[in-house]
Every structure is written in structure tokens, then in C-alpha cells.
Design a protein around this motif. Structure first.
Motif, short mmCIF file in Angstrom:
data_model
loop_
_atom_site.label_atom_id
_atom_site.label_comp_id
_atom_site.label_asym_id
_atom_site.label_seq_id
_atom_site.Cartn_x
_atom_site.Cartn_y
_atom_site.Cartn_z
N ARG A 137 -22.19 75.07 6.72
CA ARG A 137 -22.74 76.06 5.57
C ARG A 137 -22.18 75.49 4.67
O ARG A 137 -22.81 75.67 3.33
CB ARG A 137 -22.54 77.67 6.12
N ARG A 138 -21.02 75.25 4.47
CA ARG A 138 -20.26 74.58 3.13
C ARG A 138 -21.00 73.38 2.82
O ARG A 138 -21.35 73.22 1.64
CB ARG A 138 -18.91 74.58 3.32
N GLN A 165 -24.10 72.61 3.67
CA GLN A 165 -25.38 72.74 3.21
C GLN A 165 -25.43 73.41 1.67
O GLN A 165 -26.31 73.10 0.78
CB GLN A 165 -26.02 74.02 3.76
#
Length: 88
Positions: free
Chosen positions: A46-47, A49
Motif C-alpha cells: 500500500r505504501r 502504491q
């Protein structure tokens, strides 16, 4: 020196992710192919992304134009380009 680690499993920094993105990696999968970030525990995906965002991506632009992203004339496999640059 202030290093912000994105992937602690493989010691990949935010700077390295941005360098791979500048070299053409557009997705977390392409970042993973370039430096393994996101391939172990997955908590950094997620980071990654978030760092990549929805910025310019040659492949995404081809798809938006209705063209095949991987077979277009002149298209370069960006992950291979990143790996070649690292090997140099």
C-alpha cells in the motif's frame, strides 16, 4: 543520512522506489520485480502504491488510448530497463 524504509523485509527505501518509478515502473508488481519490495510479508504494498500514485505511466497511457500495452511498437519493458540500469 535520513533513510525512509518502505520495505523493511528487503531494506528498500522510498528513494529507491521513486528511482524505479522514474525508470518506468508503474505498479507495485513492477517495483517488486525490480527490487523485491512487497514480495515477502506484503505490508509495504500500500505504501508503494501511494508513492506511485496515478502519475504518468507509459503503459497506462497506451491502455487509455486503446492500444495493447505490452505489444505496442517501441514499447520497452520497463522492469527489464530498471534491472539493466541496476546491473550497470
Amino acid at each position: 543520512m535520513n533513510r525512509v524504509y518502505v520495505c523493511s523485509c528487503f531494506g528498500v527505501t522510498e528513494k529507491q522506489v521513486k528511482e524505479h518509478a522514474d525508470a518506468g515502473a508503474c505498479t507495485p508488481r513492477q517495483i517488486a520485480s525490480a527490487c523485491k519490495a512487497g514480495t515477502d510479508c506484503g505490508s509495504c504494498v500500500r505504501r508503494i502504491q501511494a508513492i506511485l500514485g496515478r502519475g504518468n505511466c507509459p503503459r497506462r497511457e497506451l491502455v487509455d488510448q486503446g492500444k495493447p500495452a505490452l505489444t505496442a511498437a517501441g514499447a520497452v519493458d520497463t522492469v527489464d530497463a530498471v534491472e539493466l540500469r541496476e546491473a550497470a
